[in-house]
Design a protein around this motif. Sequence first.
Motif, PDB file in Angstrom:
ATOM      1  N   VAL A  13       0.851  -1.193   0.000  1.00 29.21           N
ATOM      2  CA  VAL A  13       0.000   0.000   0.000  1.00 29.21           C
ATOM      3  C   VAL A  13       0.884   1.238   0.000  1.00 29.21           C
ATOM      4  CG1 VAL A  13      -1.949   1.139   1.100  1.00 29.21           C
ATOM      5  CG2 VAL A  13      -1.607  -1.323   1.437  1.00 29.21           C
ATOM      6  N   ASP A  14       0.779   2.041  -1.043  1.00 29.06           N
ATOM      7  CA  ASP A  14       1.569   3.276  -1.148  1.00 29.06           C
ATOM      8  C   ASP A  14       0.926   4.173  -2.187  1.00 29.06           C
ATOM      9  OD1 ASP A  14       3.852   5.185  -1.695  1.00 29.06           O
ATOM     10  OD2 ASP A  14       4.850   3.841  -0.289  1.00 29.06           O
ATOM     11  N   ASP A  15       0.922   5.484  -1.933  1.00 30.58           N
ATOM     12  CA  ASP A  15       0.333   6.401  -2.907  1.00 30.58           C
ATOM     13  C   ASP A  15       1.310   6.782  -4.012  1.00 30.58           C
ATOM     14  OD1 ASP A  15       0.868   9.679  -1.467  1.00 30.58           O
ATOM     15  OD2 ASP A  15       1.841   7.782  -0.965  1.00 30.58           O
ATOM     16  N   SER A  16       2.528   6.246  -3.972  1.00 24.49           N
ATOM     17  CA  SER A  16       3.523   6.499  -5.015  1.00 24.49           C
ATOM     18  C   SER A  16       3.543   5.352  -6.022  1.00 24.49           C
ATOM     19  CB  SER A  16       4.917   6.644  -4.403  1.00 24.49           C
ATOM     20  OG  SER A  16       5.917   6.610  -5.406  1.00 24.49           O
ATOM     21  N   PRO A  17       3.207   5.608  -7.296  1.00 27.25           N
ATOM     22  CA  PRO A  17       3.272   4.543  -8.303  1.00 27.25           C
ATOM     23  C   PRO A  17       4.674   3.960  -8.441  1.00 27.25           C
ATOM     24  CG  PRO A  17       2.013   6.416  -9.132  1.00 27.25           C
ATOM     25  CD  PRO A  17       2.663   6.861  -7.859  1.00 27.25           C
ATOM     26  N   GLY A  18       5.696   4.792  -8.264  1.00 26.58           N
ATOM     27  CA  GLY A  18       7.065   4.303  -8.376  1.00 26.58           C
ATOM     28  C   GLY A  18       7.404   3.273  -7.313  1.00 26.58           C
ATOM     29  N   VAL A  19       6.954   3.506  -6.078  1.00 23.38           N
ATOM     30  CA  VAL A  19       7.198   2.554  -4.996  1.00 23.38           C
ATOM     31  C   VAL A  19       6.442   1.255  -5.251  1.00 23.38           C
ATOM     32  CG1 VAL A  19       6.870   2.110  -2.537  1.00 23.38           C
ATOM     33  CG2 VAL A  19       7.699   4.338  -3.303  1.00 23.38           C
ATOM     34  N   LEU A  20       5.190   1.371  -5.684  1.00 19.84           N
ATOM     35  CA  LEU A  20       4.407   0.168  -5.996  1.00 19.84           C
ATOM     36  C   LEU A  20       5.089  -0.653  -7.081  1.00 19.84           C
ATOM     37  CD1 LEU A  20       0.746   1.551  -5.989  1.00 19.84           C
ATOM     38  CD2 LEU A  20       1.832   0.144  -4.246  1.00 19.84           C
ATOM     39  N   LEU A  21       5.543   0.025  -8.124  1.00 18.06           N
ATOM     40  CA  LEU A  21       6.206  -0.661  -9.230  1.00 18.06           C
ATOM     41  C   LEU A  21       7.457  -1.386  -8.755  1.00 18.06           C
ATOM     42  CD1 LEU A  21       6.701  -1.253 -12.247  1.00 18.06           C
ATOM     43  CD2 LEU A  21       7.803   0.987 -12.397  1.00 18.06           C
ATOM     44  N   SER A  22       8.310  -0.697  -8.005  1.00 22.59           N
ATOM     45  CA  SER A  22       9.575  -1.284  -7.572  1.00 22.59           C
ATOM     46  C   SER A  22       9.365  -2.455  -6.627  1.00 22.59           C
ATOM     47  CB  SER A  22      10.443  -0.213  -6.897  1.00 22.59           C
ATOM     48  OG  SER A  22      10.778   0.804  -7.805  1.00 22.59           O
ATOM     49  N   LEU A  23       8.424  -2.318  -5.686  1.00 20.58           N
ATOM     50  CA  LEU A  23       8.177  -3.410  -4.758  1.00 20.58           C
ATOM     51  C   LEU A  23       7.514  -4.586  -5.455  1.00 20.58           C
ATOM     52  CD1 LEU A  23       7.107  -1.468  -1.555  1.00 20.58           C
ATOM     53  CD2 LEU A  23       9.156  -2.858  -1.883  1.00 20.58           C
ATOM     54  N   HIS A  24       6.688  -4.313  -6.434  1.00 23.12           N
ATOM     55  CA  HIS A  24       6.107  -5.420  -7.196  1.00 23.12           C
ATOM     56  C   HIS A  24       7.196  -6.200  -7.920  1.00 23.12           C
ATOM     57  CE1 HIS A  24       4.199  -7.465 -10.594  1.00 23.12           C
ATOM     58  NE2 HIS A  24       3.197  -7.642  -9.764  1.00 23.12           N
ATOM     59  N   ARG A  25       8.126  -5.502  -8.550  1.00 22.20           N
ATOM     60  CA  ARG A  25       9.217  -6.164  -9.275  1.00 22.20           C
ATOM     61  C   ARG A  25      10.087  -6.972  -8.324  1.00 22.20           C
ATOM     62  NH1 ARG A  25      12.866  -2.611 -11.262  1.00 22.20           N
ATOM     63  NH2 ARG A  25      13.703  -4.203 -12.642  1.00 22.20           N
ATOM     64  N   LEU A  26      10.281  -6.487  -7.115  1.00 25.60           N
ATOM     65  CA  LEU A  26      11.120  -7.195  -6.151  1.00 25.60           C
ATOM     66  C   LEU A  26      10.426  -8.437  -5.582  1.00 25.60           C
ATOM     67  CD1 LEU A  26      13.622  -7.353  -4.260  1.00 25.60           C
ATOM     68  CD2 LEU A  26      12.336  -5.909  -2.667  1.00 25.60           C
ATOM     69  N   LEU A  27       9.154  -8.306  -5.248  1.00 26.27           N
ATOM     70  CA  LEU A  27       8.473  -9.360  -4.500  1.00 26.27           C
ATOM     71  C   LEU A  27       7.777 -10.397  -5.365  1.00 26.27           C
ATOM     72  CD1 LEU A  27       6.823  -7.201  -1.688  1.00 26.27           C
ATOM     73  CD2 LEU A  27       8.986  -8.438  -1.605  1.00 26.27           C
ATOM     74  N   SER A  28       7.325 -10.009  -6.562  1.00 20.52           N
ATOM     75  CA  SER A  28       6.473 -10.906  -7.342  1.00 20.52           C
ATOM     76  C   SER A  28       7.118 -12.232  -7.736  1.00 20.52           C
ATOM     77  CB  SER A  28       5.944 -10.192  -8.592  1.00 20.52           C
ATOM     78  OG  SER A  28       6.989  -9.767  -9.430  1.00 20.52           O
ATOM     79  N   PRO A  29       8.454 -12.331  -7.880  1.00 17.30           N
ATOM     80  CA  PRO A  29       9.006 -13.666  -8.153  1.00 17.30           C
ATOM     81  C   PRO A  29       8.878 -14.635  -6.979  1.00 17.30           C
ATOM     82  CG  PRO A  29      10.532 -11.948  -8.858  1.00 17.30           C
ATOM     83  CD  PRO A  29       9.490 -11.291  -8.005  1.00 17.30           C
ATOM     84  N   HIS A  30       8.578 -14.133  -5.796  1.00 20.28           N
ATOM     85  CA  HIS A  30       8.599 -14.962  -4.593  1.00 20.28           C
ATOM     86  C   HIS A  30       7.216 -15.189  -3.991  1.00 20.28           C
ATOM     87  CE1 HIS A  30      12.883 -14.196  -4.846  1.00 20.28           C
ATOM     88  NE2 HIS A  30      12.632 -12.908  -4.822  1.00 20.28           N
ATOM     89  N   VAL A  31       6.369 -14.187  -4.014  1.00 23.92           N
ATOM     90  CA  VAL A  31       5.015 -14.299  -3.478  1.00 23.92           C
ATOM     91  C   VAL A  31       4.073 -13.538  -4.405  1.00 23.92           C
ATOM     92  CG1 VAL A  31       5.694 -14.489  -1.049  1.00 23.92           C
ATOM     93  CG2 VAL A  31       5.303 -12.229  -2.048  1.00 23.92           C
ATOM     94  N   ARG A  32       2.794 -13.831  -4.287  1.00 23.87           N
ATOM     95  CA  ARG A  32       1.823 -13.046  -5.024  1.00 23.87           C
ATOM     96  C   ARG A  32       1.761 -11.652  -4.420  1.00 23.87           C
ATOM     97  NH1 ARG A  32      -3.324 -16.868  -6.678  1.00 23.87           N
ATOM     98  NH2 ARG A  32      -2.107 -18.531  -7.647  1.00 23.87           N
TER      99      ARG A  32
END
Length: 277
Positions: A13-32
Amino acid sequence: MTASSPHLSVLVVDDSPGVLLSLHRLLSPHVRVQMASSARAALEVLTPDTALVLSDVRMPGMDGLELARRLREEHPELAVVLMSDVVEDGLRRQARELGVLEVLRKPLQSEALLLALRGWLGIGLGIGLGGGPSDVPASPGVKRPAELQPSTPVLRGLELSFQAAQACVGGVNLLPGVLSSCVFGEQGELIAGSAQLPAQLGAYLGFLCSTSASLSTQLGGQMPMQAVQIEFGDRVMVVCPFGAGVLTALVHDTPAASGVKSWMRMQAGGLDQQPLH
């Protein structure tokens, strides 16, 4: 909402699209990964498989502390972690009173975050310890360090091959109305197609596909996302998941985009059934 689910997910949860994008790229290979741009949106997208909420503190409207309070009341078994660029003793004290696991300081350190998640969720994330940490968020064009490459991605396990990507791009370019097409890899890197497009396009398109796919839970099921069509004046962009990456085509007009989209969906469907070598 327990970490024992084989399909557990982390809600960022973050109001910054950049943070959402970066955390998605980091976490998505490991968890949904689920994403929400506000605390109120986060409350709406929670599912029984949500095992942990990672939320920014400072957001317009309901902030992260209020979100943690609501989650404690409505979902007391759900793990909550907060993040902020300013972490003071007062914030940590309030977080502890709300049962928050930790308050992380931004920018987050990739390796430290993954190690912490492994402990919080009680799962192995397949990460190495050999390299130094990198900050999150990172530039969308920067590849993830080698030590963080997943051995078995959770979301989509197919590996893109250069030959298959080239063949698909060649086929798309023969369709009426297509101006250009590309296949981007899991980390947003260009696999095949025009190198004239912006370097960050692949990362943003991957983010778009993942966001669109998460909407399926709001439609009453786990329907796979097949394609996204975006119209820009007299140009249309068609985006489709392609193995572990993304296939996109820039089309001259909307009527032509319909046929292109159908062709791309057919190719992506066949790819999902046949692993690439």
